[in-house]
Design an enzyme around this catalytic site. Sequence first.
Site, PDB file in Angstrom:
ATOM      1  N   LYS A 272      39.129 -39.898  42.077  1.00 14.14           N
ATOM      2  CA  LYS A 272      38.426 -41.181  42.153  1.00 14.14           C
ATOM      3  C   LYS A 272      38.143 -41.512  43.612  1.00 14.14           C
ATOM      4  O   LYS A 272      38.850 -41.052  44.522  1.00 14.14           O
ATOM      5  CB  LYS A 272      39.249 -42.309  41.518  1.00 14.14           C
ATOM      6  CG  LYS A 272      40.649 -42.550  42.126  1.00 14.14           C
ATOM      7  CD  LYS A 272      40.675 -43.361  43.390  1.00 14.14           C
ATOM      8  CE  LYS A 272      42.077 -43.497  43.980  1.00 14.14           C
ATOM      9  NZ  LYS A 272      42.108 -44.118  45.309  1.00 14.14           N
TER      10      LYS A 272
ATOM     11  N   ASP B  75      47.311 -46.175  39.905  1.00 13.13           N
ATOM     12  CA  ASP B  75      45.993 -45.554  39.693  1.00 13.13           C
ATOM     13  C   ASP B  75      45.890 -44.821  38.367  1.00 13.13           C
ATOM     14  O   ASP B  75      44.817 -44.324  38.023  1.00 13.13           O
ATOM     15  CB  ASP B  75      45.688 -44.550  40.820  1.00 13.13           C
ATOM     16  CG  ASP B  75      45.280 -45.246  42.107  1.00 13.13           C
ATOM     17  OD1 ASP B  75      44.915 -46.440  42.038  1.00 13.13           O
ATOM     18  OD2 ASP B  75      45.340 -44.599  43.160  1.00 13.13           O
TER      19      ASP B  75
HETATM   20  P1  ATP Z   1      46.547 -42.639  45.560  1.00  7.61           P
HETATM   21  O1  ATP Z   1      45.142 -42.715  46.068  1.00  7.61           O
HETATM   22  O2  ATP Z   1      46.657 -42.562  44.065  1.00  7.61           O
HETATM   23  O3  ATP Z   1      47.470 -43.633  46.146  1.00  7.61           O
HETATM   24  P2  ATP Z   1      46.644 -40.151  46.944  1.00  7.61           P
HETATM   25  O4  ATP Z   1      45.372 -39.627  46.377  1.00  7.61           O
HETATM   26  O5  ATP Z   1      46.589 -40.620  48.347  1.00  7.61           O
HETATM   27  O6  ATP Z   1      47.199 -41.274  46.024  1.00  7.61           O
HETATM   28  P3  ATP Z   1      48.116 -37.960  45.765  1.00  7.61           P
HETATM   29  O7  ATP Z   1      47.317 -36.721  45.992  1.00  7.61           O
HETATM   30  O8  ATP Z   1      48.123 -38.542  44.415  1.00  7.61           O
HETATM   31  O9  ATP Z   1      47.752 -39.061  46.852  1.00  7.61           O
HETATM   32  O10 ATP Z   1      49.609 -37.596  46.246  1.00  7.61           O
HETATM   33  C1  ATP Z   1      50.547 -38.528  46.662  1.00  7.61           C
HETATM   34  C2  ATP Z   1      51.930 -37.857  46.657  1.00  7.61           C
HETATM   35  O11 ATP Z   1      52.302 -37.632  45.299  1.00  7.61           O
HETATM   36  C3  ATP Z   1      51.920 -36.491  47.334  1.00  7.61           C
HETATM   37  O12 ATP Z   1      52.530 -36.582  48.579  1.00  7.61           O
HETATM   38  C4  ATP Z   1      52.697 -35.575  46.391  1.00  7.61           C
HETATM   39  O13 ATP Z   1      53.899 -35.131  46.937  1.00  7.61           O
HETATM   40  C5  ATP Z   1      53.004 -36.408  45.160  1.00  7.61           C
HETATM   41  N1  ATP Z   1      52.525 -35.760  43.916  1.00  7.61           N
HETATM   42  C6  ATP Z   1      53.221 -35.654  42.781  1.00  7.61           C
HETATM   43  N2  ATP Z   1      52.513 -35.053  41.822  1.00  7.61           N
HETATM   44  C7  ATP Z   1      51.316 -34.737  42.348  1.00  7.61           C
HETATM   45  C8  ATP Z   1      50.160 -34.073  41.853  1.00  7.61           C
HETATM   46  N3  ATP Z   1      50.105 -33.616  40.585  1.00  7.61           N
HETATM   47  N4  ATP Z   1      49.107 -33.938  42.663  1.00  7.61           N
HETATM   48  C9  ATP Z   1      49.158 -34.422  43.940  1.00  7.61           C
HETATM   49  N5  ATP Z   1      50.241 -35.042  44.470  1.00  7.61           N
HETATM   50  C10 ATP Z   1      51.313 -35.200  43.703  1.00  7.61           C
END
Ligand code: ATP
Length: 279
Positions: free
Chosen positions: A8, A130
Amino acid sequence: MRELAPAKINLCLYVGPLRPDGYHELVSVMQAIDLADELELTDSDATADDVRCPDVEGPNLAAHALAAFREHTGWDGPPQLLQIEKRIPVAAGLGGGSADAAATLRLLARRSGRGSHAALLEIATSLGADVPSQLQPGRWLVQGFGERLTPLADAEPLGIVLLPSSAKLSTAAVYAQADRLGLTRGADELAAALAALDPNSPEPVNDLEQAARSLEPTIDGAIETVRREGAARALVSGSGPTVVGLFPTLQDARLAVDRLNAAGVDAKAARAIHNQSPP
Ligand code: ATP
């Protein structure tokens, strides 16, 4: 069984007061895009569920989703092997972990025949802010801490350029920095932002942007870069550090990406995906 887990972007993100439960009150237009992780679910001969996601260290949100689904629905089907191929950059503000958790719930609902839409939403809400909006990828007005969803009409054709960063930002750290810098809004200000919001063409406002920029100064250059390439609007997605440039058409976005790649800049074109039917 296979399922895509689309990333997203936040086309706008207004951050309101901190709630007693530790979350901030939000107003955001969230748009799913065609950059997606790929998930595969199979019955396994092992004695327990197994989630394999080589690109992510530590506990996986998809494993939490699997456990929460069993617990909530009482499904005691055979152990499952869930394999996740990451395409969405991790800790990038693109909601990759939440997308995987939401896609896991869709897969399990198909596999088990259990889990009403209401039940899936309840499980999604328990997993993170999210996850509910990504249960049914599309375009949503998101409120509350992420659980109050209003469907929005499909977006106008839009070309999206993503500038991923080699840096990672923790969502919690960015919110904490926003609090420290006094960037969040009071309840009245949040209500005013909502009243002024045009969900079809939101102003590119992200209340977390300054906090993300202060933690990851390379974001400034990425915003300049995408503007120089002709982006009509440029902003940080979610808690960053991914920078998003919005172009009138996908063709414009692809041309900008070609120019950026030729200059050695990591950039990807993406498009908004249509609202999907409920799981
Ligand atoms: P958001 O925008 O939802 O706050 P984000 O996109 O910045 O999050 P994600 O890629 O969802 O961040 O990852 C956040 C943390 O979640 C990572 O540091 C990771 O260790 C943990 N994590 C756990 N499961 C997953 C997964 N399936 N994919 C990515 N990260 C994951």
